[in-house]
Design a protein around this motif. Structure first.
Motif, PDB file in Angstrom:
ATOM      1  N   ASN A 137     109.492  17.466  87.091  1.00 40.70           N
ATOM      2  CA  ASN A 137     110.867  17.962  87.086  1.00 40.70           C
ATOM      3  C   ASN A 137     110.821  19.382  86.543  1.00 40.70           C
ATOM      4  OD1 ASN A 137     113.573  18.640  86.339  1.00 40.70           O
ATOM      5  ND2 ASN A 137     114.116  16.467  86.378  1.00 40.70           N
ATOM      6  N   VAL A 138     110.877  20.361  87.429  1.00 38.50           N
ATOM      7  CA  VAL A 138     110.735  21.754  87.020  1.00 38.50           C
ATOM      8  C   VAL A 138     111.918  22.184  86.161  1.00 38.50           C
ATOM      9  CG1 VAL A 138     110.467  24.129  87.828  1.00 38.50           C
ATOM     10  CG2 VAL A 138     109.370  22.268  89.072  1.00 38.50           C
ATOM     11  N   ASN A 139     113.119  21.708  86.471  1.00 38.39           N
ATOM     12  CA  ASN A 139     114.293  22.094  85.689  1.00 38.39           C
ATOM     13  C   ASN A 139     114.182  21.668  84.238  1.00 38.39           C
ATOM     14  OD1 ASN A 139     115.864  23.470  87.604  1.00 38.39           O
ATOM     15  ND2 ASN A 139     116.613  21.552  88.474  1.00 38.39           N
ATOM     16  N   ARG A 140     113.695  20.443  84.009  1.00 39.44           N
ATOM     17  CA  ARG A 140     113.592  19.912  82.648  1.00 39.44           C
ATOM     18  C   ARG A 140     112.196  20.126  82.054  1.00 39.44           C
ATOM     19  NH1 ARG A 140     117.744  16.890  80.973  1.00 39.44           N
ATOM     20  NH2 ARG A 140     116.439  15.894  79.393  1.00 39.44           N
ATOM     21  N   LEU A 141     111.324  20.803  82.788  1.00 38.14           N
ATOM     22  CA  LEU A 141     109.975  21.092  82.311  1.00 38.14           C
ATOM     23  C   LEU A 141     109.262  19.813  81.878  1.00 38.14           C
ATOM     24  CD1 LEU A 141     110.757  24.262  80.150  1.00 38.14           C
ATOM     25  CD2 LEU A 141     110.153  24.165  82.557  1.00 38.14           C
ATOM     26  N   ALA A 142     109.290  18.841  82.765  1.00 36.31           N
ATOM     27  CA  ALA A 142     108.742  17.525  82.428  1.00 36.31           C
ATOM     28  C   ALA A 142     107.754  17.059  83.487  1.00 36.31           C
ATOM     29  CB  ALA A 142     109.864  16.499  82.291  1.00 36.31           C
ATOM     30  N   VAL A 143     106.661  16.447  83.029  1.00 32.74           N
ATOM     31  CA  VAL A 143     105.651  15.857  83.901  1.00 32.74           C
ATOM     32  C   VAL A 143     105.383  14.436  83.415  1.00 32.74           C
ATOM     33  CG1 VAL A 143     103.296  15.999  84.781  1.00 32.74           C
ATOM     34  CG2 VAL A 143     104.567  18.101  84.339  1.00 32.74           C
ATOM     35  N   TRP A 144     105.377  13.494  84.333  1.00 33.34           N
ATOM     36  CA  TRP A 144     105.054  12.118  83.971  1.00 33.34           C
ATOM     37  C   TRP A 144     104.308  11.479  85.127  1.00 33.34           C
ATOM     38  CZ3 TRP A 144     109.663  13.957  85.576  1.00 33.34           C
ATOM     39  CH2 TRP A 144     110.301  13.307  86.635  1.00 33.34           C
ATOM     40  N   ASP A 145     103.717  10.326  84.875  1.00 37.43           N
ATOM     41  CA  ASP A 145     102.955   9.636  85.912  1.00 37.43           C
ATOM     42  C   ASP A 145     103.856   8.658  86.646  1.00 37.43           C
ATOM     43  OD1 ASP A 145     100.966   7.658  87.182  1.00 37.43           O
ATOM     44  OD2 ASP A 145      99.636   9.169  86.323  1.00 37.43           O
ATOM     45  N   LEU A 146     103.734   8.623  87.958  1.00 40.90           N
ATOM     46  CA  LEU A 146     104.528   7.697  88.763  1.00 40.90           C
ATOM     47  C   LEU A 146     104.331   6.254  88.327  1.00 40.90           C
ATOM     48  CD1 LEU A 146     106.359   7.188  91.235  1.00 40.90           C
ATOM     49  CD2 LEU A 146     104.296   7.194  92.646  1.00 40.90           C
ATOM     50  N   LEU A 147     103.187   5.969  87.728  1.00 40.90           N
ATOM     51  CA  LEU A 147     102.903   4.610  87.267  1.00 40.90           C
ATOM     52  C   LEU A 147     103.994   4.098  86.327  1.00 40.90           C
ATOM     53  CD1 LEU A 147     100.832   2.234  87.107  1.00 40.90           C
ATOM     54  CD2 LEU A 147      99.847   3.421  85.137  1.00 40.90           C
ATOM     55  N   VAL A 256     105.482  27.490  89.760  1.00 40.62           N
ATOM     56  CA  VAL A 256     105.952  26.448  90.676  1.00 40.62           C
ATOM     57  C   VAL A 256     107.462  26.440  90.831  1.00 40.62           C
ATOM     58  CG1 VAL A 256     103.972  24.991  90.124  1.00 40.62           C
ATOM     59  CG2 VAL A 256     106.113  24.649  88.889  1.00 40.62           C
ATOM     60  N   GLY A 257     108.167  27.257  90.055  1.00 41.08           N
ATOM     61  CA  GLY A 257     109.616  27.251  90.100  1.00 41.08           C
ATOM     62  C   GLY A 257     110.191  28.283  91.051  1.00 41.08           C
ATOM     63  N   SER A 258     111.488  28.191  91.264  1.00 43.70           N
ATOM     64  CA  SER A 258     112.222  29.173  92.055  1.00 43.70           C
ATOM     65  C   SER A 258     112.366  30.459  91.235  1.00 43.70           C
ATOM     66  CB  SER A 258     113.608  28.625  92.392  1.00 43.70           C
ATOM     67  OG  SER A 258     114.375  28.483  91.214  1.00 43.70           O
ATOM     68  N   PRO A 259     112.823  31.563  91.843  1.00 39.81           N
ATOM     69  CA  PRO A 259     113.032  32.791  91.060  1.00 39.81           C
ATOM     70  C   PRO A 259     113.941  32.579  89.855  1.00 39.81           C
ATOM     71  CG  PRO A 259     113.084  33.298  93.390  1.00 39.81           C
ATOM     72  CD  PRO A 259     113.003  31.799  93.286  1.00 39.81           C
ATOM     73  N   LEU A 260     115.028  31.804  90.022  1.00 41.97           N
ATOM     74  CA  LEU A 260     115.921  31.539  88.899  1.00 41.97           C
ATOM     75  C   LEU A 260     115.221  30.705  87.834  1.00 41.97           C
ATOM     76  CD1 LEU A 260     118.677  31.703  87.582  1.00 41.97           C
ATOM     77  CD2 LEU A 260     119.373  29.683  88.905  1.00 41.97           C
ATOM     78  N   GLN A 261     114.472  29.680  88.270  1.00 49.00           N
ATOM     79  CA  GLN A 261     113.734  28.850  87.307  1.00 49.00           C
ATOM     80  C   GLN A 261     112.687  29.671  86.573  1.00 49.00           C
ATOM     81  OE1 GLN A 261     112.524  25.918  90.180  1.00 49.00           O
ATOM     82  NE2 GLN A 261     113.943  24.378  89.384  1.00 49.00           N
ATOM     83  N   ARG A 262     112.098  30.633  87.270  1.00 51.33           N
ATOM     84  CA  ARG A 262     111.089  31.492  86.658  1.00 51.33           C
ATOM     85  C   ARG A 262     111.707  32.354  85.557  1.00 51.33           C
ATOM     86  NH1 ARG A 262     109.439  33.936  91.158  1.00 51.33           N
ATOM     87  NH2 ARG A 262     108.268  32.050  91.696  1.00 51.33           N
ATOM     88  N   MET A 263     112.898  32.874  85.814  1.00 49.96           N
ATOM     89  CA  MET A 263     113.564  33.744  84.844  1.00 49.96           C
ATOM     90  C   MET A 263     114.004  32.970  83.602  1.00 49.96           C
ATOM     91  SD  MET A 263     115.905  36.057  87.396  1.00 49.96           S
ATOM     92  CE  MET A 263     116.849  36.695  86.018  1.00 49.96           C
ATOM     93  N   THR A 264     114.412  31.734  83.804  1.00 51.81           N
ATOM     94  CA  THR A 264     114.958  30.953  82.692  1.00 51.81           C
ATOM     95  C   THR A 264     113.937  30.033  82.033  1.00 51.81           C
ATOM     96  OG1 THR A 264     115.693  29.197  84.216  1.00 51.81           O
ATOM     97  CG2 THR A 264     117.258  30.978  83.732  1.00 51.81           C
ATOM     98  N   ALA A 265     112.699  30.051  82.494  1.00 51.29           N
ATOM     99  CA  ALA A 265     111.677  29.134  81.968  1.00 51.29           C
ATOM    100  C   ALA A 265     111.498  29.250  80.457  1.00 51.29           C
ATOM    101  CB  ALA A 265     110.354  29.346  82.702  1.00 51.29           C
ATOM    102  N   PRO A 266     111.393  30.466  79.876  1.00 51.29           N
ATOM    103  CA  PRO A 266     111.198  30.532  78.414  1.00 51.29           C
ATOM    104  C   PRO A 266     112.356  29.909  77.638  1.00 51.29           C
ATOM    105  CG  PRO A 266     110.651  32.628  79.444  1.00 51.29           C
ATOM    106  CD  PRO A 266     111.315  31.796  80.504  1.00 51.29           C
ATOM    107  N   ILE A 267     113.585  30.142  78.101  1.00 47.27           N
ATOM    108  CA  ILE A 267     114.747  29.592  77.400  1.00 47.27           C
ATOM    109  C   ILE A 267     114.756  28.075  77.510  1.00 47.27           C
ATOM    110  CG2 ILE A 267     117.270  29.525  77.344  1.00 47.27           C
ATOM    111  CD1 ILE A 267     117.232  32.382  78.473  1.00 47.27           C
TER     112      ILE A 267
END
Length: 292
Positions: A137-147, A256-267
């Motif tokens: 989930n790029v918006n929430r900066l989260a990675v998990w396993d489908l398992l 891996v994010g969109s331009p907007l996601q890239r700009m707001t990633a640090p915040i």
């Protein structure tokens, strides 16, 4: 058709010998080209590789890391790759059955030239399945396993295939043409952790199916990959050997994010890091109150 197998190694010769033996026993062993990227091993790895006529050794100075090692392997094999050829990423602390590579190839063909990952089984565990593939989930900066989304029944008897958001380097097959069309690794930005996810997600954004076959099983020891339990908090957050390195994660989500996601990633990273830390603290506090 040739499947070029790229395996980065640093020491642990016993693991390298085991994975090489598994590849030599494959049902399509005659179609494999095995390339070992030896990144500065100080044990007897170099001597072993030199004595094996069916292996190609690429040497590094110890500073390639995973992403750089795979990049050197791609530089070596892509000039000779044909349209029908494949590249397989493997780690040396893995082993598998004799039809493993054939299953990966068949699954890729059946899914229109998909990138195909493996499930991970841990020997001695019940059920043995410990990983299917990454959801992101790029918006929430989260990675998990489908398992984690599967029921216990499905964990014991999984479906034949799953779609995921990213693929790991512990057994993933790519049509070689994808690297020519969409680019290779980016070791200057992601030298180690998350480099495998980034290249897979780049292909996925271009419309390449990212598939995991539950019949393509990679066996692993109990502790592998991104275990950071023994690291100090400083090395956990800033060390290059840590999958939780904040700078590497920020670069990954920016790529891996969109331009907007890239700009707001640090915040967003600051917000979600504080939010998750507070949730963990509150959960621990409640447990402590309950024990009094």
């Amino acid at each position: 058709m040739t499947v070029y197998v790229l395996i980065p190694v640093f020491n642990r010769l016993e693991h390298t010998k085991r994975v090489v033996d598994c590849l030599r026993a494959q049902s399509i062993a005659e179609k494999l080209g095995i390339i070992i990227i030896n990144d500065g091993s100080t044990d007897e790895t170099a001597e072993y590789l030199q004595s094996q006529s069916d292996l190609v050794e690429i040497r590094g100075d110890g500073n390639l890391w995973w992403g750089g090692a795979i990049e050197e392997g791609l530089k070596h094999v892509l000039p000779s790759c044909q349209a029908q050829d494949y590249v397989l990423f493997l780690n040396n602390d893995t082993w598998f059955d004799e039809n493993y590579v054939e299953i990966l190839v068949q699954t890729s063909i059946a899914n229109g030239g998909a990138a195909v990952g493996s499930v991970i089984h841990e020997e001695g565990r019940d059920p043995p399945l410990v990983s299917i593939g990454a959801k992101v989930n790029v918006n929430r900066l989260a990675v998990w396993d489908l398992l984690s989304e599967l029921s216990e029944a499905e964990t014991r008897s999984p479906n034949s295939q799953y779609r995921v958001d990213a693929l790991s380097g512990r057994g993933t097959l790519y049509p070689a043409r994808l690297f020519r069309r969409y680019g290779r690794m980016r070791p200057s930005l992601l030298p180690h952790y998350l480099a495998d996810y980034e290249v897979a997600m780049r292909f996925g954004r271009a419309g390449v199916p990212l598939v995991v076959s539950s019949k393509a099983i990679v066996y692993s020891p109990p502790v592998y990959g991104n275990d950071a339990s023994s690291l100090s908090w400083r090395k956990r957050l800033f060390g290059r050997r840590s999958a939780h390195n904040v700078f590497q994660r920020l670069i990954f989500y920016s790529l891996v994010g969109s331009p907007l996601q890239r700009m707001t990633a640090p915040i967003r990273m600051a917000y979600f890091s504080c939010s998750r830390a507070f949730s963990t603290w509150r959960s621990l506090a409640r447990r402590k109150e309950g024990s009094i």
